[in-house]
Motif scaffolding. Structure first.
Motif, mmCIF file in Angstrom:
data_model
loop_
_atom_site.group_PDB
_atom_site.id
_atom_site.type_symbol
_atom_site.label_atom_id
_atom_site.label_comp_id
_atom_site.label_asym_id
_atom_site.label_seq_id
_atom_site.Cartn_x
_atom_site.Cartn_y
_atom_site.Cartn_z
ATOM 1 N N THR A 88 -22.548 3.481 3.910
ATOM 2 C CA THR A 88 -21.522 3.165 4.913
ATOM 3 C C THR A 88 -21.847 1.840 5.638
ATOM 4 O OG1 THR A 88 -20.346 4.037 6.812
ATOM 5 C CG2 THR A 88 -22.653 4.578 6.713
ATOM 6 N N THR A 90 -21.594 -1.298 4.708
ATOM 7 C CA THR A 90 -22.289 -2.375 3.998
ATOM 8 C C THR A 90 -21.332 -3.467 3.510
ATOM 9 O OG1 THR A 90 -22.265 -0.953 2.038
ATOM 10 C CG2 THR A 90 -24.319 -1.039 3.280
ATOM 11 N N LEU A 94 -14.680 -4.816 3.776
ATOM 12 C CA LEU A 94 -14.658 -6.265 4.041
ATOM 13 C C LEU A 94 -14.372 -7.045 2.755
ATOM 14 C CD1 LEU A 94 -15.321 -8.744 5.873
ATOM 15 C CD2 LEU A 94 -17.716 -8.421 5.272
#
Ligand SMILES: Nc1ncnc2c1ncn2[C@@H]1O[C@H](COP(=O)(O)OP(=O)(O)OP(=O)(O)O)[C@@H](O)[C@H]1O
Length: 314
Positions: A88, A90, A94
């Motif tokens: 989670t 990381t 994104l």
């Protein structure tokens, strides 16, 4: 008809067409148009990944190669399928955002980019049959509107196997399904499946005194697909996505270290218009918790709670 009038008519038609094309070009300059991403600027994607994504040298390499290679191919044989795995916080969401923004100006808000979160959009096991029909009709509808659509599925490991099977035909090599080709679409799957295995490999590397950046895809790729395949708790194992080689790239996200968390804090300060105060950066990074218990190297929430923790200091 006189030759002069014929010439004038032809000239008029050509200039009308040119006008139409240039107004379409102008429209697409300001608004998202289907397929504009096929002219993706690979340098811009690389710069974006270098600037915004920390501690993920493997991810940068795979994403750049996979996305630019796919978009340069005028006749792909199947849609591009990327499976993003990791702990989670990381950077999986994104990276999907960076890909979407480099293909469509509107990014995640573009009408050609579609995001599903399994626990939000498909919450009830008893409704799986209905979800299957809806999901298939929805993918079909969107690709018939724009063959260059992007579909992002978050929390893939919590998705019911039946739903994964429902997506399967679209990922395959079929020329067409009911008159529609899916070959130019992009499917991105996000999950935490395999995160422990990735961490184990990274930790062993660290224990052997090797640099994180020396880790190569070949150290992770085989273990990752086998782990995900054998994990009875994740929907993936049930499906034949992996079995039938429908996933083009497994993308491993490494767990983030203290130094990366500091970079996230600095970036968040910058986004909010503050200068990068080293004291605040250190404090926020030290507030995060790190694992394994003895070594305390990796942030257990990655960079996920950085923004909320920063509120306290600003
Ligand atoms: N490697 C990274 N480099 C820069 N920022 C990062 C990185 N990883 C996470 N972040 C930041 O942390 C926040 C959470 O990241 P993100 O949502 O991408 O995590 P995730 O891997 O998708 O997590 P989850 O598995 O919980 O959904 C975002 O604000 C993101 O910008």
């Amino acid at each position: 008809v006189e030759p002069i009038s014929l010439g004038l008519a032809a000239f008029g038609a050509v200039s009308a067409l040119t006008g139409l094309l240039s107004s379409h070009k102008l429209y697409c300059y300001f608004r998202d148009c289907c397929g504009q991403g096929r002219f993706l600027n690979s340098t811009a994607l690389q710069v974006d990944l270098d600037r915004k994504l920390y501690g993920q040298h493997l991810v940068k390499k795979v994403i750049l190669k996979a996305v630019t290679g796919f978009l340069r191919n005028p006749n792909p044989k199947k849609p591009l399928t990327l499976s993003l795995h990791g702990w989670t916080g990381t950077g999986k969401n994104l990276v999907s955002r960076i890909i979407a923004e480099n293909i469509y100006k509107g990014g995640l808000k573009s009408p050609y980019v579609h995001q599903f979160v399994s626990t939000l959009h498909f919450p009830h096991i008893l409704d799986v049959d209905r979800y299957q029909d809806q999901l298939q009709a929805w993918i079909q509808g969107n690709v018939s509107t724009c063959e260059n659509s992007i579909f992002i599925f978050d929390e893939m490991d919590k998705m019911h196997p039946g739903l994964i099977d429902a997506i399967k035909p679209f990922l395959d090599y079929y020329e067409q399904l009911d008159g529609i080709s899916y070959h130019k679409a992009i499917f991105i799957f996000l999950s935490n499946a395999g995160a422990e295995k990735i961490t184990q490999v990274a930790l062993d590397f660290w224990k052997n005194g090797k640099q994180r950046e020396e880790l190569q895809l070949k150290d992770l790729d085989p273990v990752l697909s086998v782990t995900v395949f054998n994990n009875k708790n994740s929907g993936f194992w049930h499906s034949s996505l992996i079995d039938k080689n429908l996933i083009d790239y497994f993308v491993p996200f490494l767990p983030l270290e203290y130094r990366h968390v500091k970079m996230c804090v600095a970036a968040e300060l910058h986004t909010r218009g503050y200068i990068a105060d080293p004291e605040i950066i250190t404090r926020v990074a030290e507030e995060m918790t790190y694992f394994p218990k003895t070594e305390r190297i990796y942030s257990d929430k990655g960079c996920k709670t950085v923004s909320a923790k920063l509120d306290f200091y600003l």
